[in-house]
Design an enzyme around this catalytic site. Structure first.
Site, PDB file in Angstrom:
ATOM      1  N   ASN A  12      -4.491  -7.197  -7.398  1.00 12.93           N
ATOM      2  CA  ASN A  12      -3.394  -7.221  -6.413  1.00 12.93           C
ATOM      3  C   ASN A  12      -3.587  -8.409  -5.477  1.00 12.93           C
ATOM      4  O   ASN A  12      -2.678  -9.195  -5.240  1.00 12.93           O
ATOM      5  CB  ASN A  12      -3.377  -5.942  -5.571  1.00 12.93           C
ATOM      6  CG  ASN A  12      -3.370  -4.696  -6.420  1.00 12.93           C
ATOM      7  OD1 ASN A  12      -2.996  -4.750  -7.571  1.00 12.93           O
ATOM      8  ND2 ASN A  12      -3.803  -3.577  -5.853  1.00 12.93           N
ATOM      9  N   ASP A  13      -4.798  -8.500  -4.921  1.00  8.21           N
ATOM     10  CA  ASP A  13      -5.061  -9.612  -4.017  1.00  8.21           C
ATOM     11  C   ASP A  13      -5.348 -10.898  -4.781  1.00  8.21           C
ATOM     12  O   ASP A  13      -4.985 -11.978  -4.329  1.00  8.21           O
ATOM     13  CB  ASP A  13      -6.246  -9.277  -3.098  1.00  8.21           C
ATOM     14  CG  ASP A  13      -5.786  -8.472  -1.890  1.00  8.21           C
ATOM     15  OD1 ASP A  13      -4.683  -8.747  -1.386  1.00  8.21           O
ATOM     16  OD2 ASP A  13      -6.519  -7.562  -1.471  1.00  8.21           O
ATOM     17  N   GLU A  35     -11.567 -10.697  -5.636  1.00  8.05           N
ATOM     18  CA  GLU A  35     -10.125 -10.721  -5.339  1.00  8.05           C
ATOM     19  C   GLU A  35      -9.711 -11.981  -4.592  1.00  8.05           C
ATOM     20  O   GLU A  35      -8.605 -12.059  -4.074  1.00  8.05           O
ATOM     21  CB  GLU A  35      -9.703  -9.461  -4.576  1.00  8.05           C
ATOM     22  CG  GLU A  35     -10.511  -9.164  -3.340  1.00  8.05           C
ATOM     23  CD  GLU A  35     -10.134  -7.835  -2.667  1.00  8.05           C
ATOM     24  OE1 GLU A  35      -9.104  -7.246  -3.002  1.00  8.05           O
ATOM     25  OE2 GLU A  35     -10.896  -7.414  -1.783  1.00  8.05           O
ATOM     26  N   CYS A  44      -9.776  -2.828 -10.684  1.00  5.47           N
ATOM     27  CA  CYS A  44      -9.136  -1.725  -9.962  1.00  5.47           C
ATOM     28  C   CYS A  44      -7.791  -2.122  -9.377  1.00  5.47           C
ATOM     29  O   CYS A  44      -7.210  -1.361  -8.604  1.00  5.47           O
ATOM     30  CB  CYS A  44     -10.063  -1.169  -8.887  1.00  5.47           C
ATOM     31  SG  CYS A  44     -10.609  -2.400  -7.707  1.00  5.47           S
ATOM     32  N   ARG A  83     -15.511   1.760  -1.547  1.00  9.53           N
ATOM     33  CA  ARG A  83     -15.288   0.449  -0.941  1.00  9.53           C
ATOM     34  C   ARG A  83     -15.393   0.578   0.575  1.00  9.53           C
ATOM     35  O   ARG A  83     -14.811   1.489   1.162  1.00  9.53           O
ATOM     36  CB  ARG A  83     -13.913  -0.079  -1.327  1.00  9.53           C
ATOM     37  CG  ARG A  83     -13.644  -1.445  -0.702  1.00  9.53           C
ATOM     38  CD  ARG A  83     -12.373  -2.049  -1.220  1.00  9.53           C
ATOM     39  NE  ARG A  83     -11.202  -1.406  -0.692  1.00  9.53           N
ATOM     40  CZ  ARG A  83      -9.956  -1.716  -1.069  1.00  9.53           C
ATOM     41  NH1 ARG A  83      -9.749  -2.630  -1.988  1.00  9.53           N
ATOM     42  NH2 ARG A  83      -8.917  -1.102  -0.544  1.00  9.53           N
ATOM     43  N   HIS A 130       0.799  -1.234   0.000  1.00  8.35           N
ATOM     44  CA  HIS A 130       0.000   0.000   0.000  1.00  8.35           C
ATOM     45  C   HIS A 130       0.825   1.273   0.000  1.00  8.35           C
ATOM     46  O   HIS A 130       0.358   2.311  -0.468  1.00  8.35           O
ATOM     47  CB  HIS A 130      -1.061  -0.048   1.090  1.00  8.35           C
ATOM     48  CG  HIS A 130      -2.211  -0.899   0.632  1.00  8.35           C
ATOM     49  ND1 HIS A 130      -2.266  -2.243   0.895  1.00  8.35           N
ATOM     50  CD2 HIS A 130      -3.255  -0.624  -0.177  1.00  8.35           C
ATOM     51  CE1 HIS A 130      -3.334  -2.746   0.287  1.00  8.35           C
ATOM     52  NE2 HIS A 130      -3.954  -1.788  -0.358  1.00  8.35           N
ATOM     53  N   ARG A 169       1.912 -10.429  -1.596  1.00 12.48           N
ATOM     54  CA  ARG A 169       2.072  -9.316  -2.536  1.00 12.48           C
ATOM     55  C   ARG A 169       3.117  -8.300  -2.076  1.00 12.48           C
ATOM     56  O   ARG A 169       3.620  -7.512  -2.867  1.00 12.48           O
ATOM     57  CB  ARG A 169       0.733  -8.608  -2.768  1.00 12.48           C
ATOM     58  CG  ARG A 169       0.156  -7.997  -1.521  1.00 12.48           C
ATOM     59  CD  ARG A 169      -1.297  -7.580  -1.711  1.00 12.48           C
ATOM     60  NE  ARG A 169      -1.427  -6.174  -2.031  1.00 12.48           N
ATOM     61  CZ  ARG A 169      -2.578  -5.533  -2.131  1.00 12.48           C
ATOM     62  NH1 ARG A 169      -3.724  -6.197  -1.949  1.00 12.48           N
ATOM     63  NH2 ARG A 169      -2.657  -4.261  -2.418  1.00 12.48           N
TER      64      ARG A 169
HETATM   65  C1  PEP Z   1      -6.729  -5.300  -5.074  1.00 17.88           C
HETATM   66  O1  PEP Z   1      -6.612  -6.151  -4.189  1.00 17.88           O
HETATM   67  O2  PEP Z   1      -6.428  -5.497  -6.262  1.00 17.88           O
HETATM   68  C2  PEP Z   1      -7.240  -3.952  -4.738  1.00 17.88           C
HETATM   69  C3  PEP Z   1      -7.511  -3.094  -5.685  1.00 17.88           C
HETATM   70  O3  PEP Z   1      -7.399  -3.612  -3.424  1.00 17.88           O
HETATM   71  P1  PEP Z   1      -6.194  -3.319  -2.418  1.00 17.88           P
HETATM   72  O4  PEP Z   1      -4.955  -3.085  -3.232  1.00 17.88           O
HETATM   73  O5  PEP Z   1      -6.573  -2.120  -1.620  1.00 17.88           O
HETATM   74  O6  PEP Z   1      -6.118  -4.570  -1.598  1.00 17.88           O
HETATM   75 MG    MG Z   2      -7.553  -5.962  -2.247  1.00 21.85          MG
END
Ligand code: PEP
Ligand code: MG
Length: 572
Positions: A453-454, A430, A501, A330, A187, A464
């Site tokens: 990402n997840d 995700e 996203c 979200r 993050h 990650r």
């Molecule tokens: C993801 O997991 O791809 C996502 C967009 O949410 P975050 O990166 O906040 O976990």
């Molecule tokens: Mg996520």
């Protein structure tokens, strides 16, 4: 010296090192200097405390508004509190050093507050612990870096730079960020990309080899950090930075355009944001809406939870900025690498697989409902807000969340408050479970947004945030691509909008695949919007579809990436 790491956020930053370290507040070595000596130290610390916190409260008033500034002011009243001060003095009289006395008095206050069981009084516990930490820091004369008052051209370097520290930074003075630990989708990196600040992560030895004030070059495009560069290297990077900035400028021709592919067909291009500032940056960078509002970022750099009113004001402002276009909010996605100090979540062995996101919200209905009421009310005027649930693994979670949402609507109705009665509810896809259940999930949701990402992390069982697993934790792995195909197809069949996203949405290699699969909406960091618009303009749907079919027949990440790279190089 030259260090190679992961390119976490693009751009070139040249500036001066500031080292960030968690302060060590151990006072066992402090020797008792007598009643007068300890009380003199205590008084000195309290005077500095009041001056520092007053200044912070004034700054917070500008950055976050009155509510946040009032929280800091409450800490000042705590150190003026006669009961608290009496306890500290009694403990010093009894032979305790000032540090031990402050710590014990704070713990006594915490116990008293906790025993009331009153939610509002218990919220003050965080204030007390924060004031305790600040007083200990002053008594021990521990050098701490105040993230909100960095000098100009700072390159902030830390073994770790938690999201809560990054959230408190004065960005105007920041040239670049270098957290040694982390990966592309951690993050810290996501926040840096949002604000357009170069970041390199996943490297070792920088922290121990630089001193505060050393000159540092951070190449966020190549993932390199160079400390104390010689004259020649410095000039070559100054020139590189100039040409990068010029290319950035040339993107402005895409600013007021629609997002059209080479056939002239329009696509939705939204942005991921974490607050009002990013909403403004996203809008100024040409975003057509918000595909992901990471609301947990509102909870990070503070010691108490934002109230319904505060959240209502923030969501309303973002709704206004983008109206009539959509803003997908979200719900609180805490846990994993996002710790919210005010929630005091226990440390877990496996935080990414733990008590987090929708799991936490369903278990803490007060926190969840405060947020849902704020979103419902903020959506009343423009009717452009949507609710998105994170980390869904089952239909039950969606039904439970929707039930709670209905209760919130009932409460607002009973109070005669306006709200969006028909607000849409979607989910982040995700987890592998959500992919396997995508067809069924379309029956209980209004839209999907894929969080690559997840999804990559959970599909491939690869953290990650672990730079060593960067190659493995890839959205180009065939297992992840198959998941994207399945989810987008499920959405199309049920006539539900599917967005994406995750950070992969801005990757030039991924864009043709997403176009080829028929993704409805791209949501990317504000600083990537124009680059993605330019990239989409290069692709006709037929070419994107052909390439996607070729790629889906390949069986390894490397073969897929090589094929895409070749296709991009030979593009007409
Ligand atoms: C993801 O997991 O791809 C996502 C967009 O949410 P975050 O990166 O906040 O976990
Ligand atoms: Mg996520």
């Amino acid at each position: 010296m030259r260090f190679k790491g992961v390119a976490g956020s693009p751009g070139l930053g040249i500036g001066y090192a500031a080292l960030y370290e968690e302060p060590n507040l151990d006072w066992q070595h402090v020797v008792y200097s007598g009643i007068e000596g300890e009380k003199a130290r205590l008084n000195e610390a309290i005077v500095t405390f009041k001056a520092d916190v007053t200044e912070m409260a004034n700054r917070a008033l500008e950055k976050h508004g009155k509510e946040h500034s009032d929280i800091l002011k409450r800490q000042i009243s705590l150190v003026r509190d006669p009961f608290f001060l009496q306890q500290i003095n009694d403990l010093i009289d009894g032979g305790k050093v000032a540090e031990g006395a402050v710590n014990e008095a704070a713990e006594t206050c915490v116990e008293i507050y906790r025993s009331t069981g009153d939610e509002r009084i218990m919220q003050r516990i965080t204030d007390i612990m924060d004031a305790r930490t600040r007083l200990l820091t002053l008594l021990l004369k521990v050098e701490t870096l105040d993230p909100s008052t960095l000098p100009p051209e700072t390159v902030l370097i830390g073994k770790d730079l938690p999201a809560s520290i990054i959230a408190a930074l004065n960005l105007a003075n920041l040239a670049a960020l270098v957290p040694e630990s982390g990966g592309f989708t951690s993050h810290g990196a996501i926040m840096a990309r949002s604000f357009g600040i170069p970041l390199v992560t996943g490297l070792q030895g920088v922290f121990d080899s630089v001193k505060n004030g050393d000159q540092v070059i951070v190449d966020g495009n190549q993932g390199e950090v160079i400390t104390s560069p010689d004259h020649e290297t410095l000039s070559s990077y100054v020139a590189k930075r100039q040409s990068y900035l010029e290319d950035q400028k040339s993107l402005n021709e895409f600013l007021n355009l629609k997002t059209l592919d080479a056939d002239g067909q329009a696509h939705l291009l939204f942005a991921n944001i974490g607050g009002i500032n990013e909403a403004k940056i996203a809008k100024a960078n040409g975003a057509e809406g918000v595909g992901l509002f990471r609301t947990e970022f509102l909870f990070l750099d503070r010691t108490t939870l934002p109230s319904e009113e505060e959240q209502f004001r923030i969501y309303s402002e973002v709704a206004n900025i983008f109206a009539p276009n959509q803003v997908i909010i979200r719900t609180l996605d805490v846990g994993g690498d996002k710790n919210v100090p005010a929630l005091k979540l226990p440390k877990e062995e496996n935080p990414f697989l733990g008590y987090r996101a929708i799991r936490f919200c369903l278990n803490e209905p007060e926190v969840f409902m405060t947020q849902l009421r704020a979103i419902l009310r903020a959506g009343a005027k423009e009717k452009n807000l949507l609710i998105m649930l994170p980390l869904v693994t089952s239909l039950d979670e969606v039904s439970s969340a929707k039930k709670i949402l209905e209760t919130c609507k009932g409460e607002l109705q009973a109070k005669g408050q306006e709200y969006d009665q028909a607000i849409k509810v979607g989910i982040m896809v995700e987890t592998p479970a959500a992919v396997s259940m995508a067809e069924e999930l379309t029956q209980v949701t209004d839209f999907f947004s894929i969080g690559t990402n997840d999804l990559a992390q959970y599909t491939l069982a690869a953290d990650r945030g672990n730079a060593k697993l960067g190659q493995l934790c890839s959205p180009f792995h065939p297992a992840v691509l198959k998941s994207l195909k399945r989810v987008i197809e499920a959405g199309k069949k049920a006539n539900k909008l599917v967005g994406l996203c995750g950070e992969a949405g801005a990757d030039p290699l991924m864009i043709p695949i997403l176009l080829g699969l028929g993704l409805d909406e791209f949501s990317v960091s504000p600083s990537s919007v124009l680059r993605v618009r330019r990239e989409i303009s290069h692709w006709s749907l037929e070419r994107a579809k052909n390439l996607t079919n070729e790629v889906l027949s390949l069986t390894t990440t490397q073969a897929i990436k090589d094929h895409l790279q070749k296709a991009l190089k030979t593009a007409p």
